[in-house]
Design a protein around this motif. Structure first.
Motif, PDB file in Angstrom:
ATOM      1  N   GLN A  40      10.092 -34.478  20.360  1.00 31.54           N
ATOM      2  CA  GLN A  40      10.635 -33.380  21.145  1.00 31.54           C
ATOM      3  C   GLN A  40      12.158 -33.562  21.195  1.00 31.54           C
ATOM      4  N   HIS A  41      12.886 -32.475  21.040  1.00 38.50           N
ATOM      5  CA  HIS A  41      14.346 -32.558  21.033  1.00 38.50           C
ATOM      6  C   HIS A  41      14.911 -31.712  22.182  1.00 38.50           C
ATOM      7  N   PHE A  42      15.830 -32.316  22.944  1.00 41.27           N
ATOM      8  CA  PHE A  42      16.412 -31.644  24.105  1.00 41.27           C
ATOM      9  C   PHE A  42      17.940 -31.708  23.993  1.00 41.27           C
ATOM     10  N   PRO A  43      18.532 -30.880  23.130  1.00 39.99           N
ATOM     11  CA  PRO A  43      19.965 -30.997  22.854  1.00 39.99           C
ATOM     12  C   PRO A  43      20.878 -30.650  24.020  1.00 39.99           C
ATOM     13  N   GLN A  44      20.411 -29.792  24.931  1.00 40.61           N
ATOM     14  CA  GLN A  44      21.197 -29.455  26.116  1.00 40.61           C
ATOM     15  C   GLN A  44      20.238 -29.191  27.274  1.00 40.61           C
ATOM     16  N   ASP A  45      20.787 -29.074  28.462  1.00 39.62           N
ATOM     17  CA  ASP A  45      19.977 -28.776  29.636  1.00 39.62           C
ATOM     18  C   ASP A  45      19.199 -27.479  29.418  1.00 39.62           C
ATOM     19  N   GLY A  46      17.888 -27.548  29.529  1.00 37.69           N
ATOM     20  CA  GLY A  46      17.054 -26.366  29.387  1.00 37.69           C
ATOM     21  C   GLY A  46      16.732 -25.975  27.958  1.00 37.69           C
ATOM     22  N   TRP A  47      17.256 -26.720  26.990  1.00 35.65           N
ATOM     23  CA  TRP A  47      16.963 -26.438  25.577  1.00 35.65           C
ATOM     24  C   TRP A  47      15.823 -27.344  25.106  1.00 35.65           C
ATOM     25  N   VAL A  48      14.880 -26.785  24.358  1.00 31.04           N
ATOM     26  CA  VAL A  48      13.759 -27.560  23.813  1.00 31.04           C
ATOM     27  C   VAL A  48      13.546 -27.125  22.365  1.00 31.04           C
ATOM     28  N   GLU A  49      13.556 -28.101  21.450  1.00 30.35           N
ATOM     29  CA  GLU A  49      13.434 -27.784  20.028  1.00 30.35           C
ATOM     30  C   GLU A  49      12.436 -28.717  19.344  1.00 30.35           C
ATOM     31  N   HIS A  50      11.890 -28.240  18.220  1.00 27.91           N
ATOM     32  CA  HIS A  50      11.079 -29.051  17.314  1.00 27.91           C
ATOM     33  C   HIS A  50      11.658 -28.934  15.915  1.00 27.91           C
ATOM     34  N   ASN A  51      11.508 -29.984  15.145  1.00 27.64           N
ATOM     35  CA  ASN A  51      11.831 -29.913  13.724  1.00 27.64           C
ATOM     36  C   ASN A  51      10.648 -29.245  13.028  1.00 27.64           C
ATOM     37  N   PRO A  52      10.826 -28.081  12.388  1.00 31.44           N
ATOM     38  CA  PRO A  52       9.691 -27.395  11.750  1.00 31.44           C
ATOM     39  C   PRO A  52       8.958 -28.246  10.730  1.00 31.44           C
ATOM     40  N   ASP A  53       9.697 -29.133  10.050  1.00 31.00           N
ATOM     41  CA  ASP A  53       9.030 -29.988   9.066  1.00 31.00           C
ATOM     42  C   ASP A  53       8.111 -30.997   9.743  1.00 31.00           C
ATOM     43  N   ASP A  54       8.482 -31.433  10.958  1.00 30.52           N
ATOM     44  CA  ASP A  54       7.591 -32.312  11.725  1.00 30.52           C
ATOM     45  C   ASP A  54       6.281 -31.597  12.034  1.00 30.52           C
ATOM     46  N   ILE A  55       6.393 -30.326  12.394  1.00 33.67           N
ATOM     47  CA  ILE A  55       5.200 -29.532  12.677  1.00 33.67           C
ATOM     48  C   ILE A  55       4.326 -29.434  11.426  1.00 33.67           C
ATOM     49  N   TRP A  56       4.928 -29.044  10.318  1.00 37.10           N
ATOM     50  CA  TRP A  56       4.182 -28.849   9.078  1.00 37.10           C
ATOM     51  C   TRP A  56       3.551 -30.149   8.589  1.00 37.10           C
ATOM     52  N   GLN A  57       4.314 -31.225   8.560  1.00 34.08           N
ATOM     53  CA  GLN A  57       3.793 -32.490   8.050  1.00 34.08           C
ATOM     54  C   GLN A  57       2.688 -33.045   8.941  1.00 34.08           C
ATOM     55  N   SER A  58       2.824 -32.876  10.243  1.00 38.88           N
ATOM     56  CA  SER A  58       1.779 -33.360  11.156  1.00 38.88           C
ATOM     57  C   SER A  58       0.487 -32.571  10.959  1.00 38.88           C
ATOM     58  N   VAL A  59       0.603 -31.270  10.694  1.00 35.41           N
ATOM     59  CA  VAL A  59      -0.585 -30.455  10.420  1.00 35.41           C
ATOM     60  C   VAL A  59      -1.230 -30.869   9.106  1.00 35.41           C
ATOM     61  N   LEU A  60      -0.431 -30.987   8.058  1.00 33.20           N
ATOM     62  CA  LEU A  60      -0.961 -31.345   6.745  1.00 33.20           C
ATOM     63  C   LEU A  60      -1.645 -32.715   6.780  1.00 33.20           C
ATOM     64  N   LYS A  61      -0.993 -33.686   7.399  1.00 36.00           N
ATOM     65  CA  LYS A  61      -1.529 -35.049   7.413  1.00 36.00           C
ATOM     66  C   LYS A  61      -2.793 -35.169   8.255  1.00 36.00           C
ATOM     67  N   THR A  62      -2.848 -34.480   9.393  1.00 39.29           N
ATOM     68  CA  THR A  62      -4.054 -34.567  10.227  1.00 39.29           C
ATOM     69  C   THR A  62      -5.233 -33.890   9.542  1.00 39.29           C
ATOM     70  N   CYS A  63      -4.987 -32.785   8.853  1.00 39.57           N
ATOM     71  CA  CYS A  63      -6.069 -32.126   8.109  1.00 39.57           C
ATOM     72  C   CYS A  63      -6.592 -33.029   6.999  1.00 39.57           C
ATOM     73  N   GLN A  64      -5.676 -33.606   6.248  1.00 36.69           N
ATOM     74  CA  GLN A  64      -6.081 -34.488   5.162  1.00 36.69           C
ATOM     75  C   GLN A  64      -6.809 -35.712   5.700  1.00 36.69           C
TER      76      GLN A  64
END
Length: 491
Positions: A36-60
């Motif tokens: 989880q990334h919190f670059p500023q107060d009230g900001w919340v971000e994800h790395n899209p590649d983290d999302i994709w790779q976690s999905v691919l790896k868990t399925c496999q």
């Protein structure tokens, strides 16, 4: 015939792949958390590649560890964290920026600045309130703040998607840019009454229509996976936003049935059938599901922080090593210890919709300790649920039974208190992975494994029922103290 349905459950803090049998029984699962990334107060971000790779790896992983051949999987269903916004290059497939998460509040000022008549226009067409929670203002921010994004979008070079669309794009090798009606209904750009991307709303937020995915039914042909991912081109036959998927997994197909999912946030949803009811108490009108072109609607209340509060106690304050420890510690503290935790870390959701509120722990004394803080954190989830119940009742909606799911419902102390404070029957199903189960059911419908929602409803089983026993005077006294605590963080 293939024997299994593979659900991709892409959540806010982790991705899971779950295999279900044709009878709706959980066969195997794999899970992977991501940063989880919190670059500023009230900001919340994800790395899209983290999302994709976690999905691919868990399925496999789940296929490998279960020793299930790809030919044994009839279909894939995708359910996802809603509203989270990704914009990527149509040619390269690379995101232009991190995913902006549904919890993110960076566009709160932008939303507040919209004229009242524009806010009414949005609400009338989408059933939603103008808020940073939803996708439209996030897209607008990306186009305004990423170098060259506006020009590329105007030239048709950029694509927008909620997480489901991004995963479909990745899984199909960039062949399909699609979403379903439930996810589309959470963008502030989709007319839920007419079932199309609304030109007037696109103009309001200054978003090119060419960026948007094709909107499908929840059970439909979304595309086929590239064979190299899983060993064959498994079809993607279902998509639904996580809360709608949970409603389906809980078999809440009849008007008036309600469920609440206690995950990162908590989301109380009540099926209103073919009628899109308009709340007068800041709840949301949304699409519950769309099957064979027929829309069913729901009223929803959204709590931003539920399980995420316990995660904060674990990872931020280091008060516990595992969320499962919270139940025993809360029992030691009891209820009326005077400590209240208001988890407004990214503002307050329904029915307050206060983007400026911030979290606080109130009522601390020298006697207060870890147990009391953990008890207060769990109680905050219950009291926020009471806030939503009150708003629904003011709108004339009074469910007598609440079906619950999500990671937090393993906590019996929490569900006992929930039944006490809501004074309602709380039912926990045998299969608590109802979000993933919901899209498995939807995929099974499209694959012909299930013939109707009535057949699916017969598969639902109650594991335990919690019945409220708390005296009304005690219930009201505790809740009044909660309301006083909330008022202090809003001051």
């Amino acid at each position: 015939m293939a024997k299994y349905l593979l659900s991709i459950d892409q959540g806010t803090t982790s991705s899971r792949a779950i295999l279900f049998t044709e009878a709706g029984q959980l066969h195997a699962s794999a899970q992977q958390e991501f940063a989880q990334h919190f670059p500023q107060d009230g900001w919340v971000e994800h790395n899209p590649d983290d999302i994709w790779q976690s999905v691919l790896k868990t399925c496999q992983r789940v296929l490998k560890e279960s020793d299930i051949a790809a030919t044994d999987v009839a279909a894939i269903g995708i359910t996802n964290q809603r509203e989270t916004t990704i914009v990527w290059d149509k040619t390269t497939g690379k995101p232009i920026y991190n995913a902006i998460v549904w919890q993110d509040r960076r566009t709160a000022e932008y939303c507040s600045a919209l004229a009242d008549n524009d806010k009414k226009l949005v609400s009338d067409k989408t059933g939603l309130l103008v808020d940073a929670y939803f996708s439209a203002s996030k897209i607008a921010w990306l186009l305004a703040n990423v170098d060259g994004a506006r020009a590329k979008a105007e030239q048709g070079q950029l694509l927008f998607g909620t997480v489901d669309s991004y995963l479909i794009w990745q899984l199909t090798g960039g062949r399909e840019h699609r979403t379903d009606a439930t996810n589309a209904s959470r963008t502030l750009l989709f007319n839920i009454h007419q079932q199309y991307w609304d030109d007037e709303l696109l103009t309001l937020f200054n978003i090119p229509k060419a960026m948007l995915p094709e909107v499908m039914d929840c059970s439909a042909e979304f595309g086929k996976c590239k064979p190299e991912f899983f060993g064959r081109d498994i079809p993607i036959l279902a998509v639904a936003g996580d809360q709608q998927a949970a409603l389906i997994g809980q078999a809440c197909f009849d008007k008036g049935m309600a469920k609440c999912t206690y995950g990162t946030g908590a989301f109380l949803m009540l099926n209103t059938g073919e009628q899109a009811l308009s709340s007068q108490h800041k709840l949301l009108t949304t699409i519950a599901y769309r099957l064979n072109g027929q829309v069913s609607y729901a009223i929803e209340g959204s709590i931003f922080m539920a399980g995420a509060t316990i995660q904060w106690l674990r990872d931020g304050l280091k008060l516990i090593n595992d969320a499962s420890e919270s139940e025993a510690l809360a029992k030691k503290a009891g209820l009326d210890h005077g400590v209240f935790l208001v988890p407004a870390f990214t503002g307050l959701g329904a029915p307050y919709w206060d983007a400026d509120a911030r979290g606080a722990i109130l009522g601390l004394t020298r006697d207060s300790g870890i147990n009391e803080i953990i008890s207060a954190a769990l109680q905050s989830v219950v009291y926020q649920s009471k806030d939503l119940q009150n708003a629904m009742e003011l709108d004339g909606l009074k469910p007598q039974v609440l079906r619950v799911d999500g990671g937090m419902v393993a906590n019996n102390w929490l569900l006992t208190l929930l039944a006490d404070v809501l004074n309602i029957s709380v039912q926990r199903p045998v299969v608590v992975e109802t979000t993933a189960l919901g899209v498995a059911y939807l995929a099974g419908l499209q694959a012909g494994i299930f013939t109707s929602t009535e057949q699916i409803a017969q598969l639902w089983q109650c594991q335990h029922k919690f019945v409220g026993k708390m005296p009304s005077q005690e219930r009201q006294a505790l809740y009044n103290k909660w309301l006083a605590a909330v008022a202090k963080v809003q001051a």
